[in-house]
Design an enzyme around this catalytic site. Structure first.
Site, short mmCIF file in Angstrom:
data_model
loop_
_atom_site.label_atom_id
_atom_site.label_comp_id
_atom_site.label_asym_id
_atom_site.label_seq_id
_atom_site.Cartn_x
_atom_site.Cartn_y
_atom_site.Cartn_z
CB CYS A 128 30.05 37.28 36.84
SG CYS A 128 29.40 35.90 37.83
CG ASP A 204 35.16 33.65 43.04
OD1 ASP A 204 34.19 33.35 43.75
OD2 ASP A 204 35.03 34.17 41.92
C1 RUB Z 1 30.80 34.95 41.03
C2 RUB Z 1 32.02 35.73 40.74
C3 RUB Z 1 32.23 37.00 41.53
C4 RUB Z 1 33.13 36.71 42.74
C5 RUB Z 1 33.19 37.88 43.70
O1 RUB Z 1 30.87 33.66 40.47
O2 RUB Z 1 32.88 35.36 39.97
O3 RUB Z 1 32.84 37.99 40.75
O4 RUB Z 1 32.65 35.59 43.44
O5 RUB Z 1 31.93 38.08 44.29
P1 RUB Z 1 29.70 32.58 40.79
P2 RUB Z 1 31.70 38.97 45.58
O6 RUB Z 1 28.43 33.19 40.30
O7 RUB Z 1 30.10 31.35 40.05
O8 RUB Z 1 29.68 32.37 42.29
O9 RUB Z 1 32.14 40.36 45.24
O10 RUB Z 1 30.22 38.86 45.79
O11 RUB Z 1 32.49 38.40 46.70
#
Ligand code: RUB
Length: 306
Positions: A128, A204
């Site tokens: 992701c 998240d």
């Molecule tokens: C994004 C996702 C990321 C986390 C952490 O999912 O799973 O790994 O949100 O992100 P989506 P960060 O695309 O559905 O938002 O390190 O930017 O906090």
């Protein structure tokens, strides 16, 4: 509802703004900005409007405890002001700003500790698009660590393309695979050249039992990683802590999978899944360094009042 609040809601809902960090930043900035534009001298009307805007913004992505923790801080500070409307406005802006500073400071430490983990010439797998993971990889590259990164495209909305673009922009050799080939790629059956030294995922949410919530597919990656003895790390600051052992997993529109699906077809579109603590074999990369998932609760309580 205010135009900017609605636009922020739409941008988050559609994933134009995605990833826990960017979602929380957008929500805190929008609420702070909104508070300066509410035209009333009635404190209870002001409080009600802030609450409604906050509820709408948070509803865009229900599995985002960092944004929820930020809003909780704003609302609980706001509750304490019962007389002065100008002071109340100031409280919203200051609390939102303080939370954003805490996030930035925590993020810097996560990137620092994550970068230190990476060695020259490692093969690293990610999934992701996580801003924190991306920054760790970029920092390692800037520090002359000649890494190679393998990442998933991340169906159905292809956030893996964001990761790939950002990494390629600084020159990191990046290879993308379809989500379903993650298991084979990580396994030793894909050959010596493709052995992964580390897997680094974002998160998240960190739950109170040390398990984490991340993009759907993370659990499967963690299962294979454990089976194959490849260390799995999660890069996440402790502001993502959710003091429960369960959290609602967002389900997204079926249309994202198949716009013209047959009427009788049932589709489930989970946005996230859960990596149990025992599968986070490398540890959680957080403000405190690399910690065991089970330490997350105590360390969060030590660092923050969430
Ligand atoms: C994004 C996702 C990321 C986390 C952490 O999912 O799973 O790994 O949100 O992100 P989506 P960060 O695309 O559905 O938002 O390190 O930017 O906090």
């Amino acid at each position: 509802m205010d135009n900017l609040i609605q636009k922020t809601f739409k941008d988050i809902k559609s994933l134009k703004v995605q990833g826990a960090t960017d979602v929380a930043i957008a929500i805190m900035q929008a609420i702070s900005d909104y508070s300066s534009r509410i035209k009333t001298n009635d404190l209870s009307v002001f409080k009600e409007k802030i609450k409604q805007a906050a509820d709408l913004l948070l509803s865009a992505r229900p599995t985002e405890p960092m944004a929820q923790n930020g809003i909780k801080a704003v609302l609980s500070q706001l509750k304490k002001e019962n007389k002065n409307f100008i002071l109340a406005q100031d409280i919203v802006q200051r609390t939102a700003e303080d939370f954003l500073i805490m996030m930035a400071d925590a993020g810097d430490l996560v990137v620092k500790h994550g970068e230190e983990l990476i060695k020259n010439k490692e093969n690293i797998f990610t999934h992701c698009h996580s801003w924190l993971v991306e920054q760790i990889l970029i920092k390692a590259w800037q520090n002359q660590k000649k890494i190679k990164v393998y990442n998933t495209e991340t169906r159905p909305l292809f956030q893996g393309r964001v990761t790939a673009r950002e990494l390629l922009a600084v020159g990191i050799p990046t290879t993308m695979v379809v989500d379903s080939s993650a298991g084979f790629l990580i396994s030793h059956h894909s050959g010596k050249e493709l052995m992964m030294d580390k897997i680094i995922l974002g998160a998240d949410a960190i739950l109170s039992d040390g398990s984490v919530i991340n993009k759907i597919g993370s659990f499967t990656i963690a299962l294979v990683a454990k089976q194959e003895g490849v260390p799995l790390y999660v890069a996440a600051n402790l502001l993502k802590f959710h003091d429960q052992i369960e959290i609602k997993i967002e389900e997204r529109s079926l249309q994202e999978l198949w716009k013209e699906a047959p009427d009788d077809l049932k589709i489930i579109n989970f946005a996230f899944d859960r990596i149990p603590a025992e599968y986070i074999t490398g540890g959680i990369i957080c403000e405190e360094g690399i910690i065991k998932p089970k330490q997350a609760k105590t360390l969060t309580q030590k660092n923050y009042q969430l």
